[in-house]
Motif scaffolding. Sequence first.
Motif, PDB file in Angstrom:
ATOM      1  N   PHE A  48       0.824  -1.197   0.000  1.00 50.98           N
ATOM      2  CA  PHE A  48       0.000   0.000   0.000  1.00 50.98           C
ATOM      3  C   PHE A  48       0.869   1.261   0.000  1.00 50.98           C
ATOM      4  O   PHE A  48       0.602   2.213  -0.723  1.00 50.98           O
ATOM      5  N   TYR A  49       1.945   1.248   0.782  1.00 50.81           N
ATOM      6  CA  TYR A  49       2.821   2.417   0.862  1.00 50.81           C
ATOM      7  C   TYR A  49       3.607   2.621  -0.433  1.00 50.81           C
ATOM      8  O   TYR A  49       3.862   3.752  -0.837  1.00 50.81           O
ATOM      9  N   ILE A  50       3.975   1.506  -1.082  1.00 49.59           N
ATOM     10  CA  ILE A  50       4.664   1.603  -2.382  1.00 49.59           C
ATOM     11  C   ILE A  50       3.733   2.247  -3.396  1.00 49.59           C
ATOM     12  O   ILE A  50       4.128   3.149  -4.142  1.00 49.59           O
ATOM     13  N   GLN A  64      -9.405   6.307  -8.350  1.00 43.24           N
ATOM     14  CA  GLN A  64     -10.140   6.697  -7.149  1.00 43.24           C
ATOM     15  C   GLN A  64      -9.484   6.146  -5.881  1.00 43.24           C
ATOM     16  O   GLN A  64     -10.137   5.598  -5.000  1.00 43.24           O
ATOM     17  N   ILE A  65      -8.157   6.296  -5.797  1.00 43.38           N
ATOM     18  CA  ILE A  65      -7.406   5.850  -4.626  1.00 43.38           C
ATOM     19  C   ILE A  65      -7.134   7.058  -3.738  1.00 43.38           C
ATOM     20  O   ILE A  65      -6.545   8.038  -4.168  1.00 43.38           O
ATOM     21  N   LEU A  66      -7.562   6.956  -2.504  1.00 42.62           N
ATOM     22  CA  LEU A  66      -7.393   8.042  -1.546  1.00 42.62           C
ATOM     23  C   LEU A  66      -5.992   7.993  -0.942  1.00 42.62           C
ATOM     24  O   LEU A  66      -5.292   6.999  -1.044  1.00 42.62           O
ATOM     25  N   THR A  67      -5.598   9.065  -0.285  1.00 44.47           N
ATOM     26  CA  THR A  67      -4.312   9.083   0.413  1.00 44.47           C
ATOM     27  C   THR A  67      -4.421   8.248   1.682  1.00 44.47           C
ATOM     28  O   THR A  67      -5.527   7.932   2.139  1.00 44.47           O
ATOM     29  N   ASN A  68      -3.279   7.890   2.292  1.00 42.81           N
ATOM     30  CA  ASN A  68      -3.318   6.997   3.447  1.00 42.81           C
ATOM     31  C   ASN A  68      -4.016   7.595   4.664  1.00 42.81           C
ATOM     32  O   ASN A  68      -4.419   6.867   5.551  1.00 42.81           O
ATOM     33  N   GLU A  69      -4.207   8.893   4.736  1.00 38.36           N
ATOM     34  CA  GLU A  69      -4.955   9.492   5.842  1.00 38.36           C
ATOM     35  C   GLU A  69      -6.397   8.992   5.874  1.00 38.36           C
ATOM     36  O   GLU A  69      -7.036   9.003   6.914  1.00 38.36           O
ATOM     37  N   ALA A  70      -6.914   8.532   4.731  1.00 36.81           N
ATOM     38  CA  ALA A  70      -8.296   8.052   4.649  1.00 36.81           C
ATOM     39  C   ALA A  70      -8.446   6.609   5.125  1.00 36.81           C
ATOM     40  O   ALA A  70      -9.565   6.125   5.279  1.00 36.81           O
ATOM     41  N   PHE A  71      -7.335   5.924   5.387  1.00 31.96           N
ATOM     42  CA  PHE A  71      -7.373   4.521   5.770  1.00 31.96           C
ATOM     43  C   PHE A  71      -6.869   4.372   7.195  1.00 31.96           C
ATOM     44  O   PHE A  71      -5.718   4.680   7.495  1.00 31.96           O
ATOM     45  N   GLU A  72      -7.723   3.866   8.070  1.00 27.79           N
ATOM     46  CA  GLU A  72      -7.407   3.793   9.497  1.00 27.79           C
ATOM     47  C   GLU A  72      -6.102   3.055   9.767  1.00 27.79           C
ATOM     48  O   GLU A  72      -5.256   3.535  10.517  1.00 27.79           O
ATOM     49  N   GLU A  88      10.541   1.693  -6.766  1.00 29.64           N
ATOM     50  CA  GLU A  88       9.835   0.480  -6.328  1.00 29.64           C
ATOM     51  C   GLU A  88       8.470   0.359  -6.989  1.00 29.64           C
ATOM     52  O   GLU A  88       8.041  -0.737  -7.341  1.00 29.64           O
ATOM     53  N   PHE A  89       7.771   1.472  -7.162  1.00 31.61           N
ATOM     54  CA  PHE A  89       6.452   1.420  -7.778  1.00 31.61           C
ATOM     55  C   PHE A  89       6.549   0.984  -9.237  1.00 31.61           C
ATOM     56  O   PHE A  89       5.766   0.152  -9.694  1.00 31.61           O
ATOM     57  N   VAL A  90       7.517   1.508  -9.964  1.00 37.22           N
ATOM     58  CA  VAL A  90       7.694   1.137 -11.371  1.00 37.22           C
ATOM     59  C   VAL A  90       7.971  -0.358 -11.476  1.00 37.22           C
ATOM     60  O   VAL A  90       7.388  -1.061 -12.307  1.00 37.22           O
ATOM     61  N   SER A  91       8.818  -0.871 -10.600  1.00 33.08           N
ATOM     62  CA  SER A  91       9.141  -2.296 -10.576  1.00 33.08           C
ATOM     63  C   SER A  91       7.903  -3.122 -10.222  1.00 33.08           C
ATOM     64  O   SER A  91       7.610  -4.135 -10.861  1.00 33.08           O
ATOM     65  N   LEU A  92       7.172  -2.697  -9.209  1.00 33.32           N
ATOM     66  CA  LEU A  92       5.953  -3.387  -8.800  1.00 33.32           C
ATOM     67  C   LEU A  92       4.929  -3.403  -9.932  1.00 33.32           C
ATOM     68  O   LEU A  92       4.336  -4.431 -10.245  1.00 33.32           O
ATOM     69  N   PHE A  93       4.726  -2.257 -10.552  1.00 25.57           N
ATOM     70  CA  PHE A  93       3.746  -2.130 -11.632  1.00 25.57           C
ATOM     71  C   PHE A  93       4.111  -3.047 -12.808  1.00 25.57           C
ATOM     72  O   PHE A  93       3.247  -3.720 -13.375  1.00 25.57           O
ATOM     73  N   ALA A  94       5.379  -3.120 -13.157  1.00 27.54           N
ATOM     74  CA  ALA A  94       5.826  -3.983 -14.253  1.00 27.54           C
ATOM     75  C   ALA A  94       5.535  -5.447 -13.946  1.00 27.54           C
ATOM     76  O   ALA A  94       5.083  -6.196 -14.812  1.00 27.54           O
ATOM     77  N   ARG A  95       5.784  -5.862 -12.720  1.00 21.68           N
ATOM     78  CA  ARG A  95       5.526  -7.244 -12.343  1.00 21.68           C
ATOM     79  C   ARG A  95       4.037  -7.545 -12.285  1.00 21.68           C
ATOM     80  O   ARG A  95       3.611  -8.645 -12.627  1.00 21.68           O
ATOM     81  N   MET A  96       3.245  -6.592 -11.852  1.00 23.99           N
ATOM     82  CA  MET A  96       1.794  -6.797 -11.828  1.00 23.99           C
ATOM     83  C   MET A  96       1.251  -6.947 -13.244  1.00 23.99           C
ATOM     84  O   MET A  96       0.366  -7.768 -13.487  1.00 23.99           O
ATOM     85  N   LYS A  97       1.805  -6.181 -14.174  1.00 27.54           N
ATOM     86  CA  LYS A  97       1.403  -6.324 -15.579  1.00 27.54           C
ATOM     87  C   LYS A  97       1.747  -7.709 -16.109  1.00 27.54           C
ATOM     88  O   LYS A  97       0.978  -8.305 -16.850  1.00 27.54           O
ATOM     89  N   MET A  98       2.910  -8.253 -15.693  1.00 24.61           N
ATOM     90  CA  MET A  98       3.316  -9.591 -16.137  1.00 24.61           C
ATOM     91  C   MET A  98       2.357 -10.655 -15.625  1.00 24.61           C
ATOM     92  O   MET A  98       2.053 -11.619 -16.322  1.00 24.61           O
ATOM     93  N   LEU A  99       1.881 -10.477 -14.394  1.00 21.58           N
ATOM     94  CA  LEU A  99       0.980 -11.450 -13.801  1.00 21.58           C
ATOM     95  C   LEU A  99      -0.439 -11.320 -14.350  1.00 21.58           C
ATOM     96  O   LEU A  99      -1.242 -12.237 -14.198  1.00 21.58           O
ATOM     97  N   GLY A 100      -0.729 -10.208 -14.996  1.00 16.95           N
ATOM     98  CA  GLY A 100      -2.056 -10.020 -15.589  1.00 16.95           C
ATOM     99  C   GLY A 100      -2.925  -9.267 -14.656  1.00 16.95           C
ATOM    100  O   GLY A 100      -4.026  -9.208 -14.568  1.00 16.95           O
TER     101      GLY A 100
END
Length: 100
Positions: A48-50, A64-72, A88-100
């Motif tokens: 979530f933080y990434i 429609q993703i809120l900032t972390n202040e909105a999540f207890e 880290e986000f770019v790396s995460l996003f690339a891997r998520m695309k690979m997984l579908g």
Amino acid sequence: NNSSRFGKWMKVGFSNDGNVVNALIQVYLLERSRVVGQNKGERNYHIFYIVQKGLTEHWRNDLQILTNEAFEYADMTSKQVDDVKEGEFVSLFARMKMLG
């Protein structure tokens, strides 16, 4: 079997060229105290933080993703995502695309 008491950890291994080469799913008993509260300096939901650090304002609005202040649970531990490494986000996003 009370499935709400158990969590699953999935580890996916990638080759140097980005292909999935292995995967492991581990089932474990959740510790309620670790899920709803953390010790000082700890936090849950690392992905979530990434995502929070990597999203542009356009993506945040579009998805429609809120900032972390909105999540207890995210807000109770740290409003900072400073320890998330650049890229880290770019790396995460690339891997998520690979997984579908």
